[in-house]
Write a protein that holds these residues in place. Structure first.
Motif, short mmCIF file in Angstrom:
data_model
loop_
_atom_site.label_atom_id
_atom_site.label_comp_id
_atom_site.label_asym_id
_atom_site.label_seq_id
_atom_site.Cartn_x
_atom_site.Cartn_y
_atom_site.Cartn_z
N UNK A 48 7.85 12.74 -4.25
CA UNK A 48 8.96 11.81 -4.23
C UNK A 48 8.81 10.73 -5.28
N UNK A 49 9.81 9.86 -5.35
CA UNK A 49 9.78 8.68 -6.21
C UNK A 49 9.33 7.49 -5.37
N UNK A 50 8.55 6.60 -5.96
CA UNK A 50 8.01 5.44 -5.25
C UNK A 50 8.31 4.15 -6.02
N UNK A 51 8.49 3.09 -5.24
CA UNK A 51 8.59 1.74 -5.79
C UNK A 51 7.72 0.87 -4.89
N UNK A 52 6.86 0.04 -5.48
CA UNK A 52 5.92 -0.73 -4.67
C UNK A 52 5.77 -2.15 -5.18
N UNK A 53 5.36 -3.03 -4.27
CA UNK A 53 5.01 -4.41 -4.63
C UNK A 53 3.62 -4.71 -4.10
N UNK A 54 2.79 -5.30 -4.96
CA UNK A 54 1.45 -5.70 -4.55
C UNK A 54 1.54 -7.05 -3.84
N UNK A 55 1.21 -7.08 -2.56
CA UNK A 55 1.36 -8.31 -1.78
C UNK A 55 0.06 -9.08 -1.62
N UNK A 56 -1.09 -8.43 -1.87
CA UNK A 56 -2.37 -9.13 -1.75
C UNK A 56 -3.44 -8.43 -2.57
N UNK B 218 3.47 -3.13 -0.35
CA UNK B 218 4.63 -2.65 0.37
C UNK B 218 5.28 -1.62 -0.55
N UNK B 219 5.75 -0.52 0.00
CA UNK B 219 6.35 0.49 -0.86
C UNK B 219 7.47 1.23 -0.14
N UNK B 220 8.34 1.79 -0.95
CA UNK B 220 9.45 2.62 -0.47
C UNK B 220 9.33 3.97 -1.15
N UNK C 68 -0.49 -7.51 -10.86
CA UNK C 68 -0.95 -8.79 -10.36
C UNK C 68 -0.30 -9.02 -9.00
N UNK C 69 -0.88 -9.93 -8.22
CA UNK C 69 -0.32 -10.18 -6.89
C UNK C 69 1.14 -10.63 -7.02
N UNK C 70 2.01 -10.01 -6.25
CA UNK C 70 3.43 -10.32 -6.29
C UNK C 70 4.21 -9.46 -7.26
N UNK C 71 3.50 -8.66 -8.07
CA UNK C 71 4.16 -7.80 -9.05
C UNK C 71 4.77 -6.57 -8.41
N UNK C 72 5.78 -6.02 -9.06
CA UNK C 72 6.48 -4.84 -8.55
C UNK C 72 6.45 -3.74 -9.60
#
Length: 358
Positions: free
Chosen positions: A268-276, A177-179, A255-259
């Motif tokens: 642009x600038x990005x922020x993401x979380x690994x969900x799987x 998931x990312x913004x 790792x899974x769940x990491x941001x």
């Protein structure tokens, strides 16, 4: 379905315009000789016109009236590029016909009947002048359809020999998931406006604050909504090119769940979380893509091998006579009525529209 679609496409070919310049192609001309077998002028011209009709029907509106004289690859005109592709396709079809016995392939009675039916429909749908301009005799149409059918069957037989085993490890697709905090905005007129350097610095401060808060949030998407941002989902692997390289690299290292922290991309600038670490649906889709790539590569390698061993002589004088700039060829357009299973021609559709207006 594909074979039937090709047959229906051929039955709707129409030719219009005048032939000028270096003359017409005779049926008895020899365009190419492949291992001693002649590709005659009528077959070459009809297949070329069939291809031309597809381009002129679907792309002329975008490319303009000079589509064939515009520059294509390596300084060639677009006509030269397409004609070379047509010739290569024909040569390959004749090589496939030559090797069809290697795969124990033969046309079935049903396929032969379908070919005859389609050729008959084409013969009935077009006038003598139009058919003469595109070398569209019934025998020629049947021959081209025969070649196309053989091509389809040989290709399928080659593809069936490809390795279809793909492990999860080889195809693994992760999910994030990312913004994104974009470096541009849209004004009231819908125009894209780039941020100034000062605005980018302000945006960076906002993005950094979001990254810090997202790291401690249990629900990334919900946190994004709370902050007035939109979280997007994406599946990827290390080779993904549809997302910014910087974002893929940062997310792939988690790792899974990491941001991630703040990731600066080109836009642009990005922020993401690994969900799987392995998204099942995306991974299965990737497996299918890998198998398709293997199959296509095997087809290409097989045909390339045949071409290396083949003696192919091109008769340039005949090919020069097939000129897309002196003859316009388009497809007869058909559309289905939304209320029936029948197919309407352009004239029938226009009449129905007029009736509705009345």
């Amino acid at each position: 379905m594909k074979k039937r679609a090709v047959m229906l496409l051929l039955t709707g070919v129409l030719a219009a315009g005048m032939l000028t310049g270096c003359g017409t192609v005779k049926d008895s001309d020899v365009a190419v000789t492949v291992n001693g077998t002649d590709i005659t002028g009528d077959v070459a011209n009809f297949y070329a016109r069939y291809t031309q009709a597809q381009y002129e029907t679907y792309y002329a509106g975008y490319m303009g009236e000079d589509m064939w004289t515009g520059e294509g690859q390596d300084g060639e005109t677009y006509q030269d590029t397409v004609k070379e592709s047509v010739r290569t396709s024909l040569e390959n079809m004749y090589l496939m016909e030559e090797h069809m016995d290697d795969y124990e392939i033969a046309l079935t009675d049903e396929e032969k009947a379908a070919i005859e039916e389609a050729a008959g429909e084409f013969d009935a749908a077009n006038g003598l002048t139009e058919k003469d301009q595109v070398s569209g005799s019934r025998d020629t149409v049947e021959r081209v359809l025969e070649l196309l059918t053989i091509q389809s069957k040989v290709q399928a037989a080659i593809e069936a020999q490809a390795d279809t085993e793909v492990s999860d490890e080889e195809a693994a697709q992760k999910k994030m998931q990312y913004v994104v905090f974009a470096f541009s905005t849209t004004d009231e007129e819908g125009n894209t406006v780039d941020l100034t350097d000062e605005e980018k610095e302000e945006l960076k401060t906002t993005a950094e604050a979001f990254a810090e808060g997202a790291a401690g949030a249990s629900d990334f998407a919900a946190y994004a909504t709370e902050q007035g941002q939109t979280s997007q989902d994406a599946t990827f692997d290390a080779e993904t090119t549809t997302l910014p390289t910087q974002l893929v690299e940062a997310a792939d290292a988690l790792e899974e769940g990491g941001t991630t922290g703040l990731v600066e991309g080109d836009n642009g600038y990005y922020v993401a979380r690994l969900t799987s670490l392995l998204d099942r649906e995306a991974t299965d889709t990737k497996k299918q893509e890998i198998v398709s790539e293997r199959q296509q590569q095997l087809v290409n390698d097989t045909i390339d091998g045949w071409r290396e061993d083949a003696k192919i002589d091109v008769h340039e004088g005949v090919w020069k006579k097939i000129d897309f700039t002196t003859l316009t060829v388009t497809m007869k357009q058909e559309e289905a009525s939304p209320y029936t299973d029948e197919v309407m021609t352009d004239d029938q559709a226009e009449e129905q529209g007029e009736d509705a207006l009345e």
